[in-house]
Design an enzyme around this catalytic site. Structure first.
Site, PDB file in Angstrom:
ATOM      1  N   VAL A  13       0.848  -1.204   0.000  1.00  0.00           N
ATOM      2  CA  VAL A  13       0.000   0.000   0.000  1.00  0.00           C
ATOM      3  C   VAL A  13       0.882   1.252   0.000  1.00  0.00           C
ATOM      4  O   VAL A  13       0.710   2.155  -0.825  1.00  0.00           O
ATOM      5  CB  VAL A  13      -0.949   0.024   1.225  1.00  0.00           C
ATOM      6  CG1 VAL A  13      -1.677   1.356   1.309  1.00  0.00           C
ATOM      7  CG2 VAL A  13      -1.954  -1.109   1.144  1.00  0.00           C
ATOM      8  N   ASP A  32      10.993   3.703   5.584  1.00  0.00           N
ATOM      9  CA  ASP A  32      10.828   2.352   6.115  1.00  0.00           C
ATOM     10  C   ASP A  32      11.958   2.073   7.104  1.00  0.00           C
ATOM     11  O   ASP A  32      13.038   2.652   6.995  1.00  0.00           O
ATOM     12  CB  ASP A  32      10.835   1.312   4.981  1.00  0.00           C
ATOM     13  CG  ASP A  32      10.089   0.046   5.372  1.00  0.00           C
ATOM     14  OD1 ASP A  32       8.986  -0.174   4.852  1.00  0.00           O
ATOM     15  OD2 ASP A  32      10.606  -0.709   6.225  1.00  0.00           O
ATOM     16  N   ASN A 205     -14.861  -4.329   1.692  1.00  0.00           N
ATOM     17  CA  ASN A 205     -14.154  -5.611   1.635  1.00  0.00           C
ATOM     18  C   ASN A 205     -15.063  -6.763   2.068  1.00  0.00           C
ATOM     19  O   ASN A 205     -15.063  -7.833   1.461  1.00  0.00           O
ATOM     20  CB  ASN A 205     -12.901  -5.569   2.504  1.00  0.00           C
ATOM     21  CG  ASN A 205     -11.683  -5.091   1.728  1.00  0.00           C
ATOM     22  OD1 ASN A 205     -11.808  -4.736   0.552  1.00  0.00           O
ATOM     23  ND2 ASN A 205     -10.530  -5.075   2.356  1.00  0.00           N
ATOM     24  N   GLY A 254      -8.957 -15.373   0.012  1.00  0.00           N
ATOM     25  CA  GLY A 254      -7.865 -15.266   0.974  1.00  0.00           C
ATOM     26  C   GLY A 254      -7.131 -13.967   0.773  1.00  0.00           C
ATOM     27  O   GLY A 254      -7.717 -12.979   0.329  1.00  0.00           O
ATOM     28  N   CYS A 257      -6.121  -9.198   3.115  1.00  0.00           N
ATOM     29  CA  CYS A 257      -7.172  -8.234   3.468  1.00  0.00           C
ATOM     30  C   CYS A 257      -8.507  -8.861   3.848  1.00  0.00           C
ATOM     31  O   CYS A 257      -9.026  -8.617   4.935  1.00  0.00           O
ATOM     32  CB  CYS A 257      -7.377  -7.269   2.315  1.00  0.00           C
ATOM     33  SG  CYS A 257      -5.852  -6.447   1.840  1.00  0.00           S
TER      34      CYS A 257
HETATM   35  C1  UGA Z   1      -8.895  -6.660  -1.738  1.00  0.00           C
HETATM   36  C2  UGA Z   1      -9.930  -5.687  -2.354  1.00  0.00           C
HETATM   37  O1  UGA Z   1     -10.377  -6.189  -3.614  1.00  0.00           O
HETATM   38  C3  UGA Z   1      -9.324  -4.301  -2.554  1.00  0.00           C
HETATM   39  O2  UGA Z   1     -10.320  -3.395  -3.035  1.00  0.00           O
HETATM   40  C4  UGA Z   1      -8.791  -3.799  -1.197  1.00  0.00           C
HETATM   41  O3  UGA Z   1      -8.195  -2.523  -1.308  1.00  0.00           O
HETATM   42  C5  UGA Z   1      -7.755  -4.781  -0.679  1.00  0.00           C
HETATM   43  O4  UGA Z   1      -8.379  -6.078  -0.526  1.00  0.00           O
HETATM   44  C6  UGA Z   1      -7.246  -4.272   0.638  1.00  0.00           C
HETATM   45  O5  UGA Z   1      -8.035  -4.184   1.583  1.00  0.00           O
HETATM   46  O6  UGA Z   1      -6.086  -3.842   0.712  1.00  0.00           O
HETATM   47  P1  UGA Z   1      -6.837  -8.117  -2.678  1.00  0.00           P
HETATM   48  O7  UGA Z   1      -6.759  -8.707  -1.309  1.00  0.00           O
HETATM   49  O8  UGA Z   1      -5.593  -7.663  -3.341  1.00  0.00           O
HETATM   50  O9  UGA Z   1      -7.837  -6.839  -2.681  1.00  0.00           O
HETATM   51  O10 UGA Z   1      -7.454  -9.234  -3.599  1.00  0.00           O
HETATM   52  P2  UGA Z   1      -8.828  -9.486  -4.402  1.00  0.00           P
HETATM   53  O11 UGA Z   1      -8.595  -9.322  -5.836  1.00  0.00           O
HETATM   54  O12 UGA Z   1      -9.942  -8.733  -3.807  1.00  0.00           O
HETATM   55  O13 UGA Z   1      -9.023 -11.056  -4.119  1.00  0.00           O
HETATM   56  C7  UGA Z   1      -9.226 -11.552  -2.793  1.00  0.00           C
HETATM   57  C8  UGA Z   1      -9.505 -13.038  -2.821  1.00  0.00           C
HETATM   58  O14 UGA Z   1     -10.777 -13.307  -3.398  1.00  0.00           O
HETATM   59  C9  UGA Z   1      -8.500 -13.851  -3.635  1.00  0.00           C
HETATM   60  O15 UGA Z   1      -8.213 -15.046  -2.937  1.00  0.00           O
HETATM   61  C10 UGA Z   1      -9.244 -14.119  -4.940  1.00  0.00           C
HETATM   62  O16 UGA Z   1      -8.807 -15.266  -5.609  1.00  0.00           O
HETATM   63  C11 UGA Z   1     -10.661 -14.284  -4.430  1.00  0.00           C
HETATM   64  N1  UGA Z   1     -11.686 -14.009  -5.473  1.00  0.00           N
HETATM   65  C12 UGA Z   1     -11.829 -12.777  -5.996  1.00  0.00           C
HETATM   66  C13 UGA Z   1     -12.525 -15.046  -5.866  1.00  0.00           C
HETATM   67  O17 UGA Z   1     -12.415 -16.209  -5.391  1.00  0.00           O
HETATM   68  N2  UGA Z   1     -13.507 -14.787  -6.782  1.00  0.00           N
HETATM   69  C14 UGA Z   1     -13.683 -13.552  -7.328  1.00  0.00           C
HETATM   70  O18 UGA Z   1     -14.608 -13.380  -8.161  1.00  0.00           O
HETATM   71  C15 UGA Z   1     -12.817 -12.519  -6.932  1.00  0.00           C
END
Ligand code: UGA
Length: 424
Positions: A13, A32, A205, A254, A257
């Site tokens: 971030v 950092d 989230n 997973g 976040c």
């Molecule tokens: C997530 C949010 O999408 C961001 O908007 C937020 O800023 C971020 O957390 C945070 O709080 O910093 P991120 O953890 O990078 O982002 O990943 P995502 O793309 O959201 O995916 C999270 C999980 O959900 C992964 O394991 C992914 O494989 C799974 N996922 C996602 C699914 O199983 N199906 C989907 O349709 C989308």
């Protein structure tokens, strides 16, 4: 107008935020405590896999807009804005651990310029903006909540093309000053109070996690009634109120976040006297999904994985990142190993050994003599591999595709048995 900004913490971030702010023309000093990391970044070396970040870090270092240091006081003294981007890990009871952010605030407090704006990017429980204010120990500065909505793997794109910018601040003039940093971004900008801004982050989230658990539960129904979840989701998504995004079934959600933030929101609600049963269900469905996928592998292996080799493609929590934190893949593997399986895994972004897993550098090598191949992360390159070679390497041509990634018709033509998620 260009401003001078200090960014405390160069995790994904902080580094993305600082680098993108420098790209927008501001003067950014990233701080950092990790001396080696700072030295690497000064040379333009990016320690994480994040699309487009290397180029922007190098651009910033070259132009002089972006510098790195371990000297917090020096960075803070010259900055009008100080971004706090330190971790808020999960505490033992599910609540967010605020010790890093409090420590950072205590450290920067004495060095802040009068009228400086401290920007809270870390995901913090409702009310933390005030906690940070108290830790600063200053009556002449402002604290603003400005939650991030960056996805790993597309964080640069998400920063430069956000769906919205949220600013939580009780002081309108400070909110306008912070808003001015983002003027060149074409995004709706919303100013609200700090508690609402903090809640927007958690609620967003948790809602996205809810969408995924919902679709994984629908996938279980699809399997039971003989429907195809891919078609079901396609049909649902045309409804603009539902949309197509975040409805991909898989092995569960997973990452660093969703697991932490859903648990924290349950905890925040509990503290406030509300039992967030719905969200508890979302977490339960997710835990069950890890087990459901592990069961599919057991079935594909003929009822037991004990003493058998299982090939795994994909270890990271999603594709296009090297992040293994709370990876659903590792959760599934943990269950298989507990049942006596030997797991041999390949992931394009993981080149080190992990406890209990044999990690190899070749997708075909992972399949050598294995009973079943299970796909756990949606790396696009898996789709284009030579499946005749995969069939020859496996003991029997059996695939569990937990991301519905592969072309199952073409696999079946090659004699594979294929189990997906939510489709027969
Ligand atoms: C997530 C949010 O999408 C961001 O908007 C937020 O800023 C971020 O957390 C945070 O709080 O910093 P991120 O953890 O990078 O982002 O990943 P995502 O793309 O959201 O995916 C999270 C999980 O959900 C992964 O394991 C992914 O494989 C799974 N996922 C996602 C699914 O199983 N199906 C989907 O349709 C989308």
């Amino acid at each position: 107008m260009d401003s001078t900004i200090a960014v405390i913490g160069t995790g994904y971030v902080g580094l993305t935020t600082g680098t993108c702010l420098a790209h927008l023309g501001h003067t950014v000093i990233c701080v950092d405590v990790d001396v080696e990391k700072v030295a690497g970044l000064q040379r333009g070396e990016v320690p994480i896999l994040e699309q487009g970040l290397d180029e922007l870090v190098q651009e910033g270092v070259r132009s002089g807009n972006l510098t790195f240091t371990t000297d917090t006081p020096a960075a803070v003294k010259v900055s009008e804005f100080v971004y706090l981007c330190v971790p808020t890990p999960q505490g033992e009871d599910g609540s967010a651990d605020l010790s890093y952010i409090q420590e950072a605030a205590t450290q920067i407090g004495p060095h802040l310029q009068p009228e400086a704006i401290v920007v809270n990017k870390s995901t913090v429980p409702v009310g933390s903006t005030r906690v940070v204010g108290a830790a600063l120990g200053r009556g002449d500065v402002y604290v603003v909540s400005n939650p991030e909505f960056l996805r790993e793997g597309s964080a640069v794109q998400d920063f430069l093309h956000p769906d919205r910018v949220v600013i939580g601040c009780d002081d309108q003039a400070a909110a306008v000053r912070l808003a001015s940093l983002y003027l060149s971004l074409a995004a709706p900008l919303m100013v609200t109070d700090p508690a609402s801004a903090e809640t927007i982050k958690y609620a967003s989230n948790a809602f996205l996690a809810t969408k995924i658990s919902y679709v994984n539960a629908v996938a279980a129904v699809c399997e039971a009634v003989g429907a195809d979840v891919n078609d079901v989701v396609l049909g649902m998504g045309y409804d603009k109120r539902i949309g197509h995004e975040f409805l991909r079934p898989g092995p569960g959600w997973g990452g660093s976040c969703f697991p932490k933030d859903t648990r924290a929101l349950i905890h925040i609600a509990e503290e406030a006297g509300y039992d967030f049963d719905l969200l508890k269900g979302v977490v339960t469905v997710n835990d069950e999904q890890f087990a459901r996928v592990a069961n599919k592998v057991v079935e594909a292996a003929g009822g037991s994985v004990a003493g058998k080799t299982i090939a795994v493609w994909g270890l990271t929590f999603k594709a296009r990142t090297d992040d293994l934190r709370e990876s659903p893949s590792l959760e599934v593997i943990k269950r298989l190993v507990a049942l006596g399986a030997h797991v041999r895994a390949f992931d394009p972004a993981v080149h080190r050994q992990l406890e209990g897993i044999e990690v190899v550098d070749d997708p075909y090598g992972a399949c050598d003599g294995a009973e079943v191949l299970v796909v756990l992360t949606e790396w696009d390159e898996f789709r284009w591999l030579d499946f005749d070679k995969v069939a020859a390497a496996l003991r029997q041509p059996a695939v569990v595709d937990a991301r519905n990634l592969l072309d199952r018709q073409s696999l079946r033509r090659r004699g594979f048995t294929v189990a997906g998620i939510g489709r027969l």
